[in-house]
Design a protein around this motif. Structure first.
Motif, PDB file in Angstrom:
ATOM      1  N   GLY A  22       0.902  -1.149   0.037  1.00 24.51           N
ATOM      2  CA  GLY A  22       0.066  -0.105  -0.066  1.00 24.51           C
ATOM      3  C   GLY A  22       0.791   1.252  -0.025  1.00 24.51           C
ATOM      4  N   PHE A  23       0.244   2.284  -0.575  1.00 20.04           N
ATOM      5  CA  PHE A  23       0.792   3.614  -0.721  1.00 20.04           C
ATOM      6  C   PHE A  23       0.126   4.282   0.408  1.00 20.04           C
ATOM      7  CE2 PHE A  23       1.467   2.131  -4.751  1.00 20.04           C
ATOM      8  CZ  PHE A  23       2.602   2.516  -5.125  1.00 20.04           C
ATOM      9  N   ASP A  24       0.740   5.148   1.416  1.00 23.41           N
ATOM     10  CA  ASP A  24       0.111   5.950   2.315  1.00 23.41           C
ATOM     11  C   ASP A  24      -0.265   7.019   1.854  1.00 23.41           C
ATOM     12  OD1 ASP A  24       0.643   3.956   4.330  1.00 23.41           O
ATOM     13  OD2 ASP A  24       2.194   5.246   5.522  1.00 23.41           O
ATOM     14  N   LEU A  25      -1.586   7.533   2.207  1.00 22.76           N
ATOM     15  CA  LEU A  25      -2.180   8.786   1.882  1.00 22.76           C
ATOM     16  C   LEU A  25      -2.129   9.557   3.220  1.00 22.76           C
ATOM     17  CD1 LEU A  25      -5.521   7.425   0.264  1.00 22.76           C
ATOM     18  CD2 LEU A  25      -3.433   8.371  -0.996  1.00 22.76           C
ATOM     19  N   TYR A  26      -2.193  10.888   2.931  1.00 27.43           N
ATOM     20  CA  TYR A  26      -1.606  12.149   3.914  1.00 27.43           C
ATOM     21  C   TYR A  26      -3.215  12.961   4.005  1.00 27.43           C
ATOM     22  CZ  TYR A  26       3.015  10.235   3.380  1.00 27.43           C
ATOM     23  OH  TYR A  26       4.048   9.619   3.366  1.00 27.43           O
ATOM     24  N   ALA A  27      -3.237  13.274   4.872  1.00 29.03           N
ATOM     25  CA  ALA A  27      -4.773  14.337   4.998  1.00 29.03           C
ATOM     26  C   ALA A  27      -4.436  15.595   4.738  1.00 29.03           C
ATOM     27  CB  ALA A  27      -4.939  14.155   6.796  1.00 29.03           C
ATOM     28  N   ALA A  28      -4.899  15.997   3.856  1.00 34.10           N
ATOM     29  CA  ALA A  28      -4.793  17.201   3.007  1.00 34.10           C
ATOM     30  C   ALA A  28      -5.886  18.162   3.729  1.00 34.10           C
ATOM     31  CB  ALA A  28      -5.085  17.295   1.786  1.00 34.10           C
ATOM     32  N   VAL A  29      -5.954  18.068   5.184  1.00 33.31           N
ATOM     33  CA  VAL A  29      -7.172  19.197   5.723  1.00 33.31           C
ATOM     34  C   VAL A  29      -6.290  20.477   6.149  1.00 33.31           C
ATOM     35  CG1 VAL A  29      -8.090  17.329   6.906  1.00 33.31           C
ATOM     36  CG2 VAL A  29      -6.291  18.414   8.152  1.00 33.31           C
ATOM     37  N   GLU A  30      -7.117  21.415   5.934  1.00 36.24           N
ATOM     38  CA  GLU A  30      -6.767  22.963   6.022  1.00 36.24           C
ATOM     39  C   GLU A  30      -6.215  23.442   7.666  1.00 36.24           C
ATOM     40  OE1 GLU A  30      -5.894  24.800   3.573  1.00 36.24           O
ATOM     41  OE2 GLU A  30      -6.450  23.192   2.205  1.00 36.24           O
ATOM     42  N   GLU A  31      -6.974  22.444   8.553  1.00 38.72           N
ATOM     43  CA  GLU A  31      -6.851  22.786   9.754  1.00 38.72           C
ATOM     44  C   GLU A  31      -7.046  21.406  10.546  1.00 38.72           C
ATOM     45  OE1 GLU A  31     -10.907  24.947  11.107  1.00 38.72           O
ATOM     46  OE2 GLU A  31      -9.367  26.108  10.044  1.00 38.72           O
ATOM     47  N   PRO A  32      -6.346  21.293  11.663  1.00 33.11           N
ATOM     48  CA  PRO A  32      -6.990  20.131  12.578  1.00 33.11           C
ATOM     49  C   PRO A  32      -8.130  19.673  12.635  1.00 33.11           C
ATOM     50  CG  PRO A  32      -5.045  21.339  13.705  1.00 33.11           C
ATOM     51  CD  PRO A  32      -5.740  22.311  12.640  1.00 33.11           C
ATOM     52  N   LEU A  33      -8.577  18.444  12.387  1.00 31.74           N
ATOM     53  CA  LEU A  33     -10.065  17.954  12.494  1.00 31.74           C
ATOM     54  C   LEU A  33      -9.909  16.977  13.664  1.00 31.74           C
ATOM     55  CD1 LEU A  33     -12.697  17.330  10.850  1.00 31.74           C
ATOM     56  CD2 LEU A  33     -11.534  15.527   9.810  1.00 31.74           C
ATOM     57  N   THR A  34     -10.956  17.176  14.364  1.00 29.96           N
ATOM     58  CA  THR A  34     -11.254  16.337  15.533  1.00 29.96           C
ATOM     59  C   THR A  34     -12.402  15.347  15.390  1.00 29.96           C
ATOM     60  OG1 THR A  34     -10.676  18.193  17.159  1.00 29.96           O
ATOM     61  CG2 THR A  34     -11.818  16.380  18.295  1.00 29.96           C
ATOM     62  N   LEU A  35     -11.991  14.123  15.673  1.00 30.87           N
ATOM     63  CA  LEU A  35     -13.043  13.194  15.382  1.00 30.87           C
ATOM     64  C   LEU A  35     -13.228  12.496  16.739  1.00 30.87           C
ATOM     65  CD1 LEU A  35     -12.190  10.540  12.673  1.00 30.87           C
ATOM     66  CD2 LEU A  35     -14.053  12.209  12.713  1.00 30.87           C
ATOM     67  N   ASP A  36     -14.585  12.949  17.279  1.00 36.87           N
ATOM     68  CA  ASP A  36     -15.164  12.651  18.528  1.00 36.87           C
ATOM     69  C   ASP A  36     -15.395  10.954  18.618  1.00 36.87           C
ATOM     70  OD1 ASP A  36     -14.683  14.651  20.066  1.00 36.87           O
ATOM     71  OD2 ASP A  36     -16.567  15.523  19.394  1.00 36.87           O
ATOM     72  N   PRO A  37     -15.587  10.194  19.581  1.00 37.67           N
ATOM     73  CA  PRO A  37     -15.964   8.908  19.588  1.00 37.67           C
ATOM     74  C   PRO A  37     -16.993   8.645  18.846  1.00 37.67           C
ATOM     75  CG  PRO A  37     -14.883   9.149  21.730  1.00 37.67           C
ATOM     76  CD  PRO A  37     -15.101  10.548  21.016  1.00 37.67           C
ATOM     77  N   GLY A  38     -17.369   7.827  17.814  1.00 34.60           N
ATOM     78  CA  GLY A  38     -18.428   7.398  17.018  1.00 34.60           C
ATOM     79  C   GLY A  38     -18.653   8.476  15.895  1.00 34.60           C
ATOM     80  N   GLN A  39     -17.637   9.550  15.742  1.00 33.83           N
ATOM     81  CA  GLN A  39     -18.138  10.310  14.735  1.00 33.83           C
ATOM     82  C   GLN A  39     -17.209   9.949  13.584  1.00 33.83           C
ATOM     83  OE1 GLN A  39     -16.520  14.346  15.738  1.00 33.83           O
ATOM     84  NE2 GLN A  39     -17.474  15.244  14.064  1.00 33.83           N
ATOM     85  N   ARG A  40     -17.719  10.354  12.289  1.00 35.71           N
ATOM     86  CA  ARG A  40     -16.996  10.130  11.011  1.00 35.71           C
ATOM     87  C   ARG A  40     -16.909  11.173  10.334  1.00 35.71           C
ATOM     88  NH1 ARG A  40     -22.371   8.172  10.679  1.00 35.71           N
ATOM     89  NH2 ARG A  40     -23.679   9.018   9.038  1.00 35.71           N
ATOM     90  N   ALA A  41     -15.912  11.328   9.330  1.00 39.22           N
ATOM     91  CA  ALA A  41     -15.780  12.571   8.569  1.00 39.22           C
ATOM     92  C   ALA A  41     -14.932  12.172   7.221  1.00 39.22           C
ATOM     93  CB  ALA A  41     -14.793  13.274   9.144  1.00 39.22           C
ATOM     94  N   LEU A  42     -15.179  12.780   6.298  1.00 38.41           N
ATOM     95  CA  LEU A  42     -14.632  12.555   4.892  1.00 38.41           C
ATOM     96  C   LEU A  42     -13.469  13.425   4.757  1.00 38.41           C
ATOM     97  CD1 LEU A  42     -15.361  10.774   2.509  1.00 38.41           C
ATOM     98  CD2 LEU A  42     -16.644  12.776   1.538  1.00 38.41           C
ATOM     99  N   VAL A  43     -12.326  12.717   4.813  1.00 40.21           N
ATOM    100  CA  VAL A  43     -11.128  13.576   4.983  1.00 40.21           C
ATOM    101  C   VAL A  43     -10.288  13.368   3.553  1.00 40.21           C
ATOM    102  CG1 VAL A  43      -8.698  13.609   5.918  1.00 40.21           C
ATOM    103  CG2 VAL A  43     -10.718  12.805   7.286  1.00 40.21           C
ATOM    104  N   PRO A  44      -9.977  14.740   3.110  1.00 37.87           N
ATOM    105  CA  PRO A  44      -9.490  14.939   1.815  1.00 37.87           C
ATOM    106  C   PRO A  44      -7.960  14.324   1.668  1.00 37.87           C
ATOM    107  CG  PRO A  44      -9.413  16.919   2.845  1.00 37.87           C
ATOM    108  CD  PRO A  44     -10.312  15.904   3.656  1.00 37.87           C
ATOM    109  N   ALA A  45      -7.671  13.847   0.618  1.00 37.05           N
ATOM    110  CA  ALA A  45      -6.231  13.380   0.262  1.00 37.05           C
ATOM    111  C   ALA A  45      -5.251  14.180  -0.354  1.00 37.05           C
ATOM    112  CB  ALA A  45      -6.107  11.691  -0.065  1.00 37.05           C
ATOM    113  N   GLY A  46      -6.056  15.164  -1.092  1.00 34.36           N
ATOM    114  CA  GLY A  46      -5.505  16.321  -1.872  1.00 34.36           C
ATOM    115  C   GLY A  46      -4.847  15.610  -3.141  1.00 34.36           C
ATOM    116  N   LEU A  47      -5.547  14.810  -3.983  1.00 31.80           N
ATOM    117  CA  LEU A  47      -4.939  14.124  -4.959  1.00 31.80           C
ATOM    118  C   LEU A  47      -6.184  13.752  -6.046  1.00 31.80           C
ATOM    119  CD1 LEU A  47      -4.447  10.910  -4.840  1.00 31.80           C
ATOM    120  CD2 LEU A  47      -3.038  11.617  -3.167  1.00 31.80           C
ATOM    121  N   ALA A  48      -5.892  13.418  -7.127  1.00 30.07           N
ATOM    122  CA  ALA A  48      -6.874  12.856  -8.217  1.00 30.07           C
ATOM    123  C   ALA A  48      -6.014  11.588  -8.891  1.00 30.07           C
ATOM    124  CB  ALA A  48      -7.498  13.632  -8.960  1.00 30.07           C
TER     125      ALA A  48
END
Length: 151
Positions: free
Chosen positions: A30-56
């Motif tokens: 596998g190739f590791d993907l990196y979070a392309a978030v503009e600022e820190p993103l907090t995931l609380d327990p049970g929470q989900r988020a769509l995190v961009p990888a900054g590539l196509a």
């Protein structure tokens, strides 16, 4: 070495300063993907988020990219990819994103540049479905979930 494929990768504006996906060891699949978030993103327990990888990507028709969890994030923090493995089809040209969920007991902060998932390329056979009236018999037959044992 067997056949190799060229996968074109395009950096998107939100990936500035981040590395391209990379294997962390010579024989890694596998190739590791990196979070392309503009600022820190907090995931609380049970929470989900769509995190961009900054590539196509642009892949040959014979390939798909599977997005899989990183074992370290899952083991240490309970962070995993919700639709695992996620599929990036060869004809998709949008941004690769990772659907992460926090199955842990504490909030988890995703920082810019954090390794969030891995991308594994797989061959996709060309399949033609053929409708029939009857299927050939097997020993298993229609035995489903739990059919081969009690544990």
């Amino acid at each position: 070495m067997s056949d190799s494929f060229v996968v074109e990768i395009k950096r998107l504006p939100n990936s500035e300063g981040l590395p391209l996906p990379q294997k962390m060891s010579e024989l890694a699949s596998g190739f590791d993907l990196y979070a392309a978030v503009e600022e820190p993103l907090t995931l609380d327990p049970g929470q989900r988020a769509l995190v961009p990888a900054g590539l196509a990507l642009a892949m040959p028709a014979e390939l798909e990219a599977q997005i899989r969890p990183r074992s370290g994030l899952a083991f240490k923090h309970g962070i995993t990819a919700l639709n695992s493995p996620g599929t990036v089809d060869a004809d998709y040209r949008g941004e690769v994103k990772v659907l992460l969920i926090n199955h842990g007991q504490e909030a988890f902060v995703i920082e810019r540049g954090e390794r969030i998932a891995q991308m594994v390329f797989q061959l996709v056979p060309q399949v033609r479905l053929a409708e029939v009236e009857e299927l050939g018999a097997t020993v298993r037959g229609a035995g489903g979930f739990g059919h081969t044992g009690t544990r």
